[in-house]
Design a protein around this motif. Structure first.
Motif, short mmCIF file in Angstrom:
data_model
loop_
_atom_site.label_atom_id
_atom_site.label_comp_id
_atom_site.label_asym_id
_atom_site.label_seq_id
_atom_site.Cartn_x
_atom_site.Cartn_y
_atom_site.Cartn_z
N SER A 14 0.84 -1.19 0.00
CA SER A 14 0.00 0.00 0.00
C SER A 14 0.88 1.24 0.00
N TYR A 15 1.02 1.86 -1.17
CA TYR A 15 1.77 3.11 -1.27
C TYR A 15 0.84 4.31 -1.28
N THR A 16 -0.45 4.06 -1.20
CA THR A 16 -1.42 5.14 -1.18
C THR A 16 -1.30 5.90 0.14
N THR A 17 -1.28 7.24 0.08
CA THR A 17 -1.20 8.01 1.31
C THR A 17 -2.50 7.90 2.09
N GLN A 18 -2.43 8.18 3.36
CA GLN A 18 -3.61 8.09 4.21
C GLN A 18 -4.70 9.05 3.74
N ALA A 19 -4.30 10.27 3.36
CA ALA A 19 -5.29 11.23 2.85
C ALA A 19 -5.94 10.73 1.57
#
Length: 221
Positions: A14-19
């Motif tokens: 998961s490289y997706t940012t938290q935002a």
């Protein structure tokens, strides 16, 4: 106590940012704390998932892997295939379904002398269809045991598509592709939700890495 499974077996990155996760999955309640980029997740480790609570979508961290059925061993059960089994029935209700954000996942290629992990990525970040449950006991490793109350998740699998099948002919994760699918999985009756248990179309998935212990893109934002 569960032993950690071998690395690069049934992983996702998961490289997706938290935002970005909050935006993509219309999260209105963030209970996950600070979630850094995760180059790989292994069974029994913590990762962010999205569940629905009191009509709101909540981002929260859970530990990967259900407790196994009695007399089956002690490894965490990381995925759900046989949805007709009584073992899963209680946890397929809407309140226990969740979305598992991902950018890629891996399966083993049967090579010698050691099997080789092959990483698959979708053309845009999508979630796995997952389920979760509360559980009390000891998780983690012998070196780092974690005792107490846990939130555990597992994800739904289906027969593989033409991209995954040559590498792993048994199964692939169920990947949801539309906002309508997200809502159906989180809220619909069981029979309707399980219509989503199908492989991703071949043209939406590609092999992006082979042999590494994680899918490492060159440019991560």
């Amino acid at each position: 106590m569960p032993r950690r499974r071998p690395p690069v077996c049934n992983l996702y990155s998961s490289y997706t940012t938290q935002a970005a996760m909050r935006r993509a999955f219309e999260v209105s309640r963030d209970s996950a704390g600070n979630v850094p980029p995760l180059p790989a997740i292994f069974p029994d480790q913590m990762a962010p998932v999205v569940r629905k609570v009191d009509g709101e979508r909540e981002l929260i961290q859970m530990r990967w892997g259900f407790p196994p059925p009695p007399k089956v061993g002690n490894h965490p059960v990381t995925n759900v295939r046989n949805v007709a089994s009584p073992f899963w029935r209680a946890w397929l209700k809407p309140r226990y379904r969740c979305l598992v954000p991902l950018s890629s996942f891996s399966e083993y290629k049967d090579t010698k002398p050691r099997k080789t992990p092959v990483w698959f990525a979708v053309n845009k970040d999508r979630p796995f269809a997952g389920i979760w449950r509360p559980w009390t006991g000891v998780r983690g490793t012998k070196a780092e045991p974690v005792e107490g109350e846990h939130l555990l998740y597992s994800f739904l699998t289906s027969e593989p598509n033409g991209v995954v099948g040559p590498i792993h002919p048994k199964a692939m994760p169920v990947i949801l592709t539309t906002r309508e699918d997200y809502e159906t999985w989180l809220t619909a009756p069981v029979e309707e939700a399980l219509e989503l248990q199908r492989p991703l179309p071949d043209d939406m998935l590609e092999i992006v890495a082979e042999g590494a212990r994680a899918d490492q893109p060159e440019d991560v934002h």
